[in-house]
Design an enzyme around this catalytic site. Structure first.
Site, PDB file in Angstrom:
ATOM      1  N   GLY A   1       0.812  -1.221   0.000  1.00 58.83           N
ATOM      2  CA  GLY A   1       0.000   0.000   0.000  1.00 58.83           C
ATOM      3  C   GLY A   1       0.843   1.268   0.000  1.00 58.83           C
ATOM      4  N   TYR A   2       0.162   2.364   0.178  1.00 55.58           N
ATOM      5  CA  TYR A   2       0.799   3.692   0.082  1.00 55.58           C
ATOM      6  C   TYR A   2       1.945   3.844   1.098  1.00 55.58           C
ATOM      7  CZ  TYR A   2       1.029   8.824   0.761  1.00 55.58           C
ATOM      8  OH  TYR A   2       1.436  10.132   0.915  1.00 55.58           O
TER       9      TYR A   2
ATOM     10  N   ASP B   1       0.311  -9.156   1.698  1.00 53.98           N
ATOM     11  CA  ASP B   1      -0.764  -8.214   1.341  1.00 53.98           C
ATOM     12  C   ASP B   1      -1.781  -8.966   0.481  1.00 53.98           C
ATOM     13  OD1 ASP B   1      -2.184  -5.953  -0.025  1.00 53.98           O
ATOM     14  OD2 ASP B   1      -0.613  -4.717   0.863  1.00 53.98           O
TER      15      ASP B   1
ATOM     16  N   SER C   1      -3.678   5.924  14.287  1.00 53.13           N
ATOM     17  CA  SER C   1      -4.012   7.177  13.612  1.00 53.13           C
ATOM     18  C   SER C   1      -4.346   8.254  14.631  1.00 53.13           C
ATOM     19  CB  SER C   1      -5.244   6.925  12.728  1.00 53.13           C
ATOM     20  OG  SER C   1      -5.768   8.142  12.277  1.00 53.13           O
TER      21      SER C   1
ATOM     22  N   TYR D   1     -14.242   3.288  11.292  1.00 54.88           N
ATOM     23  CA  TYR D   1     -12.807   3.196  10.990  1.00 54.88           C
ATOM     24  C   TYR D   1     -11.991   3.578  12.230  1.00 54.88           C
ATOM     25  CZ  TYR D   1      -8.163   4.611   9.527  1.00 54.88           C
ATOM     26  OH  TYR D   1      -6.797   4.764   9.458  1.00 54.88           O
TER      27      TYR D   1
ATOM     28  N   LYS E   1      -9.439   1.312  14.906  1.00 57.01           N
ATOM     29  CA  LYS E   1      -8.064   1.624  15.345  1.00 57.01           C
ATOM     30  C   LYS E   1      -7.992   1.666  16.872  1.00 57.01           C
ATOM     31  CE  LYS E   1      -6.117   1.925  11.372  1.00 57.01           C
ATOM     32  NZ  LYS E   1      -5.154   0.901  10.966  1.00 57.01           N
TER      33      LYS E   1
ATOM     34  N   TYR F   1      -0.351   8.116  13.260  1.00 60.40           N
ATOM     35  CA  TYR F   1       0.007   8.998  12.153  1.00 60.40           C
ATOM     36  C   TYR F   1      -0.913  10.205  12.138  1.00 60.40           C
ATOM     37  CZ  TYR F   1       1.474   4.378  10.225  1.00 60.40           C
ATOM     38  OH  TYR F   1       1.973   3.124  10.022  1.00 60.40           O
TER      39      TYR F   1
ATOM     40  N   ASN G   1      -1.289  13.439   9.209  1.00 64.51           N
ATOM     41  CA  ASN G   1      -1.824  13.367   7.832  1.00 64.51           C
ATOM     42  C   ASN G   1      -0.720  13.065   6.826  1.00 64.51           C
ATOM     43  OD1 ASN G   1      -3.903  14.829   9.429  1.00 64.51           O
ATOM     44  ND2 ASN G   1      -4.951  14.905   7.463  1.00 64.51           N
TER      45      ASN G   1
ATOM     46  N   ASP H   1     -15.740  16.325  10.832  1.00 59.04           N
ATOM     47  CA  ASP H   1     -14.438  17.018  10.782  1.00 59.04           C
ATOM     48  C   ASP H   1     -14.232  17.878  12.028  1.00 59.04           C
ATOM     49  OD1 ASP H   1     -13.463  16.005   8.453  1.00 59.04           O
ATOM     50  OD2 ASP H   1     -13.673  17.842   7.273  1.00 59.04           O
TER      51      ASP H   1
HETATM   52  P1  NAD Z   1      -3.355   1.436   1.792  1.00 61.48           P
HETATM   53  O1  NAD Z   1      -4.766   1.042   1.568  1.00 61.48           O
HETATM   54  O2  NAD Z   1      -2.601   2.061   0.673  1.00 61.48           O
HETATM   55  O3  NAD Z   1      -2.512   0.192   2.334  1.00 61.48           O
HETATM   56  C1  NAD Z   1      -3.092  -0.835   3.106  1.00 61.48           C
HETATM   57  C2  NAD Z   1      -2.691  -2.155   2.486  1.00 61.48           C
HETATM   58  O4  NAD Z   1      -3.249  -3.219   3.246  1.00 61.48           O
HETATM   59  C3  NAD Z   1      -3.193  -2.320   1.042  1.00 61.48           C
HETATM   60  O5  NAD Z   1      -2.099  -2.687   0.219  1.00 61.48           O
HETATM   61  C4  NAD Z   1      -4.233  -3.428   1.137  1.00 61.48           C
HETATM   62  O6  NAD Z   1      -4.270  -4.207  -0.042  1.00 61.48           O
HETATM   63  C5  NAD Z   1      -3.754  -4.204   2.347  1.00 61.48           C
HETATM   64  N1  NAD Z   1      -4.793  -4.933   3.069  1.00 61.48           N
HETATM   65  C6  NAD Z   1      -6.001  -4.473   3.481  1.00 61.48           C
HETATM   66  N2  NAD Z   1      -6.671  -5.442   4.120  1.00 61.48           N
HETATM   67  C7  NAD Z   1      -5.865  -6.533   4.133  1.00 61.48           C
HETATM   68  C8  NAD Z   1      -6.006  -7.854   4.650  1.00 61.48           C
HETATM   69  N3  NAD Z   1      -7.123  -8.246   5.266  1.00 61.48           N
HETATM   70  N4  NAD Z   1      -4.984  -8.720   4.489  1.00 61.48           N
HETATM   71  C9  NAD Z   1      -3.848  -8.341   3.844  1.00 61.48           C
HETATM   72  N5  NAD Z   1      -3.668  -7.125   3.331  1.00 61.48           N
HETATM   73  C10 NAD Z   1      -4.676  -6.218   3.472  1.00 61.48           C
HETATM   74  O7  NAD Z   1      -3.338   2.404   3.068  1.00 61.48           O
HETATM   75  P2  NAD Z   1      -2.157   3.284   3.663  1.00 61.48           P
HETATM   76  O8  NAD Z   1      -2.513   4.708   3.472  1.00 61.48           O
HETATM   77  O9  NAD Z   1      -0.849   2.783   3.218  1.00 61.48           O
HETATM   78  O10 NAD Z   1      -2.363   2.975   5.207  1.00 61.48           O
HETATM   79  C11 NAD Z   1      -1.660   1.943   5.873  1.00 61.48           C
HETATM   80  C12 NAD Z   1      -2.188   1.825   7.292  1.00 61.48           C
HETATM   81  O11 NAD Z   1      -2.046   3.085   7.946  1.00 61.48           O
HETATM   82  C13 NAD Z   1      -3.662   1.454   7.363  1.00 61.48           C
HETATM   83  O12 NAD Z   1      -3.849   0.568   8.451  1.00 61.48           O
HETATM   84  C14 NAD Z   1      -4.334   2.788   7.638  1.00 61.48           C
HETATM   85  O13 NAD Z   1      -5.534   2.636   8.317  1.00 61.48           O
HETATM   86  C15 NAD Z   1      -3.290   3.486   8.497  1.00 61.48           C
HETATM   87  N6  NAD Z   1      -3.365   4.949   8.440  1.00 61.48           N
HETATM   88  C16 NAD Z   1      -3.348   5.576   7.217  1.00 61.48           C
HETATM   89  C17 NAD Z   1      -3.451   6.964   7.163  1.00 61.48           C
HETATM   90  C18 NAD Z   1      -3.475   7.679   5.840  1.00 61.48           C
HETATM   91  O14 NAD Z   1      -3.892   8.842   5.793  1.00 61.48           O
HETATM   92  N7  NAD Z   1      -3.018   7.092   4.743  1.00 61.48           N
HETATM   93  C19 NAD Z   1      -3.548   7.719   8.358  1.00 61.48           C
HETATM   94  C20 NAD Z   1      -3.540   7.039   9.576  1.00 61.48           C
HETATM   95  C21 NAD Z   1      -3.448   5.647   9.611  1.00 61.48           C
HETATM   96  N1  UDP Z   2     -10.767  18.699   2.861  1.00 62.29           N
HETATM   97  C1  UDP Z   2     -11.383  19.583   1.977  1.00 62.29           C
HETATM   98  N2  UDP Z   2     -11.747  19.134   0.747  1.00 62.29           N
HETATM   99  C2  UDP Z   2     -11.540  17.831   0.347  1.00 62.29           C
HETATM  100  C3  UDP Z   2     -10.905  16.943   1.251  1.00 62.29           C
HETATM  101  C4  UDP Z   2     -10.547  17.405   2.503  1.00 62.29           C
HETATM  102  O1  UDP Z   2     -11.585  20.752   2.307  1.00 62.29           O
HETATM  103  O2  UDP Z   2     -11.918  17.475  -0.788  1.00 62.29           O
HETATM  104  C5  UDP Z   2     -10.340  19.185   4.176  1.00 62.29           C
HETATM  105  C6  UDP Z   2     -11.009  18.480   5.345  1.00 62.29           C
HETATM  106  O3  UDP Z   2     -12.241  19.097   5.644  1.00 62.29           O
HETATM  107  C7  UDP Z   2      -9.949  18.625   6.447  1.00 62.29           C
HETATM  108  C8  UDP Z   2      -8.632  18.612   5.692  1.00 62.29           C
HETATM  109  O4  UDP Z   2      -8.958  18.927   4.329  1.00 62.29           O
HETATM  110  O5  UDP Z   2     -10.082  19.903   7.066  1.00 62.29           O
HETATM  111  C9  UDP Z   2      -7.923  17.243   5.712  1.00 62.29           C
HETATM  112  O6  UDP Z   2      -8.848  16.239   5.289  1.00 62.29           O
HETATM  113  P1  UDP Z   2      -8.381  14.768   4.927  1.00 62.29           P
HETATM  114  O7  UDP Z   2      -9.602  14.003   4.518  1.00 62.29           O
HETATM  115  O8  UDP Z   2      -7.247  14.818   3.966  1.00 62.29           O
HETATM  116  O9  UDP Z   2      -7.774  14.202   6.276  1.00 62.29           O
HETATM  117  P2  UDP Z   2      -8.428  14.058   7.747  1.00 62.29           P
HETATM  118  O10 UDP Z   2      -7.691  15.039   8.602  1.00 62.29           O
HETATM  119  O11 UDP Z   2      -9.879  14.313   7.652  1.00 62.29           O
HETATM  120  O12 UDP Z   2      -8.108  12.649   8.116  1.00 62.29           O
END
Ligand code: NAD
Ligand code: UDP
Length: 343
Positions: free
Chosen positions: A12-13, A33, A126, A150, A154, A178, A180, A299
């Site tokens: 993932g990302y 994955d 998160s 969601y 967590k 994390y 943002n 929000d």
């Molecule tokens: P992402 O969706 O890009 O990566 C998650 C990966 O997990 C994907 O590759 C998906 O295929 C895999 N996956 C999902 N369910 C699975 C399962 N049951 N078995 C095996 N693989 C599985 O997301 P990301 O942005 O890389 O986030 C990674 C983690 O960080 C997630 O747990 C997410 O909730 C957490 N997180 C992300 C953010 C964000 O803004 N990106 C912020 C806070 C926390």
């Molecule tokens: N936001 C926005 N327009 C969009 C997406 C997000 O104005 O299309 C704003 C949202 O209201 C928040 C900030 O951008 O104030 C960050 O939002 P995001 O969904 O990226 O992350 P969050 O902090 O909600 O997890």
């Protein structure tokens, strides 16, 4: 060669960026994955960037038998657990799917880890677990509460980890909270690839800049913030990836178990939505048309981290600026207008 790490959700990302950082730090990695929100192309690109094939297993964290086979064939120092679903809106529509994937999946993983006596876990938590914060910046002792499935998933995993640490003091369980994550690898080869119309701000702005979306809706301009728009702690994904390496290094240095140890990963600085839009437009040279829209349900006005615990314990600090976050997001978006899908 350093220790071997299982990276769930490593396609993932955040996982792909962390795999590169782990490899550069000398760790051996195995990615597990189910590709539900990622692609083989992402894995291929990571392999190209690190100059060797990555060990990748397609499997689901809820599949105990498959996980068992992975643990039988490898001796892991620990697990970085990214695998999970992350779309807030979808979690409201499909709560069972979210609890099943994020909570049941984590329990299955922990059971297998216990069986194989692998007691080091770094978990993707998160800042959402802080809900609407009582004070800023947010430190790790702030009260926790969540309003959507969601976030609850967590928080529930965090509670499970706390209970586990109480039940058996040989565990080392680090939820990284994390803030943002934005940006992409400086090569422009890997980045965030949302499935549909993005929910998050940075990918939305990028798609407006590249001409895929017409206009950004800014959700709310009447918050008590510097310019009325929401304020967030944006952190470059490569800094975030380094935070995971720092957490593992920390665990390697410990002589006694740490139990449950939550740590924020943020920059400590807040940036408003309008400030991010302005920075992105400047970096990309593209106009970002926007309009103000109603506040988005759930929000909060402002959210930024106290990053002191990470600095003191992990000896880690975010280094990259908002400009670098925008530059790297823009490079990824302009080089890959359709993400990993090759058309
Ligand atoms: P992402 O969706 O890009 O990566 C998650 C990966 O997990 C994907 O590759 C998906 O295929 C895999 N996956 C999902 N369910 C699975 C399962 N049951 N078995 C095996 N693989 C599985 O997301 P990301 O942005 O890389 O986030 C990674 C983690 O960080 C997630 O747990 C997410 O909730 C957490 N997180 C992300 C953010 C964000 O803004 N990106 C912020 C806070 C926390
Ligand atoms: N936001 C926005 N327009 C969009 C997406 C997000 O104005 O299309 C704003 C949202 O209201 C928040 C900030 O951008 O104030 C960050 O939002 P995001 O969904 O990226 O992350 P969050 O902090 O909600 O997890």
């Amino acid at each position: 060669m350093k220790n071997k790490i299982l990276v769930t959700g490593g396609a993932g990302y955040i996982g792909t960026h962390t795999c590169i950082a782990l490899h550069e730090a000398g760790y051996e990695i195995v990615v597990y994955d189910n590709l539900s929100n990622s692609s083989r192309e992402a894995i291929n690109r990571v392999s190209t960037l690190i100059g060797q094939p990555i060990e990748f297993i397609e499997g689901d964290i809820r599949d105990a038998e498959s996980l068992k086979q992975v643990f039988l064939s490898h001796h892991f120092f620990g697990v970085i657990h990214f695998a999970g679903l992350k779309a807030v809106g979808e979690s409201v529509a499909k709560p069972l799917m979210y609890y099943n994937n994020n909570v049941s999946g984590t329990i299955t993983l922990l059971e297998i880890m216990a069986k194989f006596n692998v007691k080091n876990l770094v978990f993707s938590s998160s800042a959402t677990v802080y809900g609407d914060p009582e004070s800023l910046p947010i430190d790790e002792n702030s009260p926790r509460s969540c309003t959507n499935p969601y976030g609850q998933s967590k928080l529930t995993v965090e509670h499970i980890l706390e209970d586990l640490a109480v039940s058996d003091d040989s565990w080392n369980l680090i939820p990284l909270r994390y803030f943002n994550p934005v940006g992409a690898h400086p090569s422009g080869q890997i980045g965030e690839d949302p499935n549909d119309i993005p929910n998050n701000l940075m990918p939305y702005i990028s798609q407006v800049a590249v001409g895929k979306l017409a206009k950004l809706n800014i959700f709310g301009n009447d918050y008590q913030t510097i310019d009325g728009t929401g304020v967030r702690d944006f952190i470059h994904v490569t800094d975030l990836a380094q935070g995971h390496v720092a957490a593992l290094n920390y665990l390697e240095r410990q002589v006694a178990p740490v139990g449950f140890l939550p740590i924020n990963l943020g920059t400590g600085k807040g940036t408003s939505v309008l400030e991010l839009v302005t920075a992105f437009s400047k970096v990309s040279g593209q106009p970002i048309p926007y309009q103000f829209a109603d506040r988005r349900a759930g929000d909060i006005a402002s959210c930024y981290a106290s990053a002191d615990k990470a600095k003191n314990l992990l000896e880690w600090q975010a280094k990259l600026s908002i400009t670098e976050m925008c530059q790297d997001s823009w490079r990824w978006q302009s080089m890959n207008p359709n993400g990993y899908t090759v058309t």
